[in-house]
Design a protein around this motif. Sequence first.
Motif, PDB file in Angstrom:
ATOM      1  N   ALA A  52      18.931 -35.643 -80.381  1.00 18.60           N
ATOM      2  CA  ALA A  52      18.582 -35.265 -81.017  1.00 18.60           C
ATOM      3  C   ALA A  52      18.832 -35.632 -82.406  1.00 18.60           C
ATOM      4  O   ALA A  52      18.878 -35.872 -83.669  1.00 18.60           O
ATOM      5  CB  ALA A  52      18.293 -33.361 -81.283  1.00 18.60           C
ATOM      6  N   THR A  53      20.391 -36.256 -81.714  1.00 17.51           N
ATOM      7  CA  THR A  53      21.248 -36.585 -82.663  1.00 17.51           C
ATOM      8  C   THR A  53      21.066 -38.308 -83.736  1.00 17.51           C
ATOM      9  O   THR A  53      20.939 -38.477 -84.300  1.00 17.51           O
ATOM     10  CB  THR A  53      22.561 -36.273 -82.371  1.00 17.51           C
ATOM     11  OG1 THR A  53      23.328 -34.883 -82.020  1.00 17.51           O
ATOM     12  CG2 THR A  53      24.114 -37.215 -83.479  1.00 17.51           C
ATOM     13  N   VAL A  54      20.534 -38.362 -82.828  1.00 15.71           N
ATOM     14  CA  VAL A  54      19.935 -39.811 -82.834  1.00 15.71           C
ATOM     15  C   VAL A  54      18.730 -39.684 -83.556  1.00 15.71           C
ATOM     16  O   VAL A  54      18.892 -40.938 -84.626  1.00 15.71           O
ATOM     17  CB  VAL A  54      19.779 -40.913 -81.153  1.00 15.71           C
ATOM     18  CG1 VAL A  54      18.887 -42.242 -81.561  1.00 15.71           C
ATOM     19  CG2 VAL A  54      21.209 -40.754 -80.217  1.00 15.71           C
ATOM     20  N   ARG A  55      17.906 -39.000 -83.005  1.00 18.97           N
ATOM     21  CA  ARG A  55      17.289 -39.238 -84.143  1.00 18.97           C
ATOM     22  C   ARG A  55      17.199 -38.929 -85.004  1.00 18.97           C
ATOM     23  O   ARG A  55      16.894 -38.746 -86.294  1.00 18.97           O
ATOM     24  CB  ARG A  55      15.565 -38.128 -83.696  1.00 18.97           C
ATOM     25  CG  ARG A  55      15.247 -38.789 -82.011  1.00 18.97           C
ATOM     26  CD  ARG A  55      14.191 -38.200 -81.924  1.00 18.97           C
ATOM     27  NE  ARG A  55      14.209 -36.827 -81.350  1.00 18.97           N
ATOM     28  CZ  ARG A  55      14.487 -36.305 -80.197  1.00 18.97           C
ATOM     29  NH1 ARG A  55      14.557 -36.898 -79.188  1.00 18.97           N
ATOM     30  NH2 ARG A  55      14.755 -34.958 -80.127  1.00 18.97           N
ATOM     31  N   TYR A  56      17.597 -37.558 -85.662  1.00 18.66           N
ATOM     32  CA  TYR A  56      18.448 -37.223 -86.686  1.00 18.66           C
ATOM     33  C   TYR A  56      18.829 -38.464 -87.927  1.00 18.66           C
ATOM     34  O   TYR A  56      18.899 -38.041 -88.992  1.00 18.66           O
ATOM     35  CB  TYR A  56      19.208 -35.791 -86.668  1.00 18.66           C
ATOM     36  CG  TYR A  56      20.037 -36.034 -88.117  1.00 18.66           C
ATOM     37  CD1 TYR A  56      19.278 -35.714 -89.036  1.00 18.66           C
ATOM     38  CD2 TYR A  56      21.376 -35.129 -88.189  1.00 18.66           C
ATOM     39  CE1 TYR A  56      19.477 -34.449 -90.190  1.00 18.66           C
ATOM     40  CE2 TYR A  56      21.383 -35.152 -89.288  1.00 18.66           C
ATOM     41  CZ  TYR A  56      20.810 -35.160 -90.151  1.00 18.66           C
ATOM     42  OH  TYR A  56      21.642 -34.290 -91.810  1.00 18.66           O
ATOM     43  N   CYS A  57      20.277 -38.912 -87.437  1.00 21.91           N
ATOM     44  CA  CYS A  57      21.106 -40.248 -87.766  1.00 21.91           C
ATOM     45  C   CYS A  57      19.694 -41.172 -87.949  1.00 21.91           C
ATOM     46  O   CYS A  57      20.491 -42.038 -89.358  1.00 21.91           O
ATOM     47  CB  CYS A  57      22.295 -40.297 -87.299  1.00 21.91           C
ATOM     48  SG  CYS A  57      23.077 -39.232 -87.556  1.00 21.91           S
ATOM     49  N   ALA A  58      18.760 -41.312 -87.567  1.00 17.43           N
ATOM     50  CA  ALA A  58      18.719 -42.626 -87.673  1.00 17.43           C
ATOM     51  C   ALA A  58      16.776 -42.424 -88.501  1.00 17.43           C
ATOM     52  O   ALA A  58      16.407 -43.117 -89.310  1.00 17.43           O
ATOM     53  CB  ALA A  58      17.211 -43.082 -86.356  1.00 17.43           C
TER      54      ALA A  58
END
Length: 350
Positions: A52-58
């Motif tokens: 979820a963190t990777v998706r949010y930051c991207a």
Amino acid sequence: MAAGLAWPGPTSASDAPQFNRPIEAMLSGVVEGYIRPGYAALADAANALQAATVRYCANPSDTTRGAVDESFQRTVQALGAVAFLDFGPAGINRRLERLKTPVPSSDGGAAGEEPAPIAGQDGSKSGPEDVGALAQESPQIQGLPAFERLILAAPAEPGSDRFIESCRFAGLVAANVKAISTALDSDWAKDGGYGDWLATPAADNPAYRRADAALREVVGTFMRGVSAAEERLASMRPDADDGVSGPFDRQALVILYLRAEVRGLSQFMQATDLAEAAQAPASDLASAAGNAAAAAGEALAAIELDDGDDLEDDQLEQIAAAAGELEAARKAASDLLAGLDQGQDGGQDN
């Protein structure tokens, strides 16, 4: 509650607790019914948090930000449920400590203000270069409290320099949390690993030669966990001296964590089945300890979560009620442990 209950004394090893079935059956119940599922849930939640963190930051948006919040809360609860399991694999490389150590309050601003960046040991404001380097840093910047401070407590404007720096650092923390959680799950789950050692004490067992010693480990773990939760609740009182902290910045998260921890303690004691498998007085004390922990969990579950930093009177009443139940649970567990200690020199090994 445990009022009026105590281990009779003076006693001797011949007065050690008696059980209706082998201790190994109770130990296996704890491992299979609570510890292994608990660590599996933590590993699963940590994996989802990193994704979820990777998706949010991207691709920052309300939707991806909401997914991070949801995953984080799930991981907080999963960590709370195993936070008191402070033995065995938890101590390897300070794993459990690295997941839950609070970030010092001096590192952040007041509520609603932009917190100061968390610096690494080299003074870098963007954190270590990779997960391996992060794992060598202070536990204060490695776990879920650091993740909250970096990306959730006071979100940066997407696209800003602080957003980019926070995302990079939080991404490392999320990967570190996943790595630690996966290692804990693996160590407890693998055949011939610590879970099997706890469930099947034997003369050649690397950790537990006697079943009664393993059972004392379990009850002692419960008692330490109850004491830690009791201290944390006491620190939330308005008149409390500074001491036990958070571990999170937001009060609602602290309560969410405590709910999971106290509910977990109740379920952990229930998984031992001591209340049914032991004979009196051990059965009575185990029942009192488990029931009091369950009542404390119910009191915490009744607290309405909000974003405020100050607890309202009704919230403080529930916290006081939970603390009182935990005190009763601790006393019952202490008496139970004293009784189990009677058998350590000559008690049964069944």
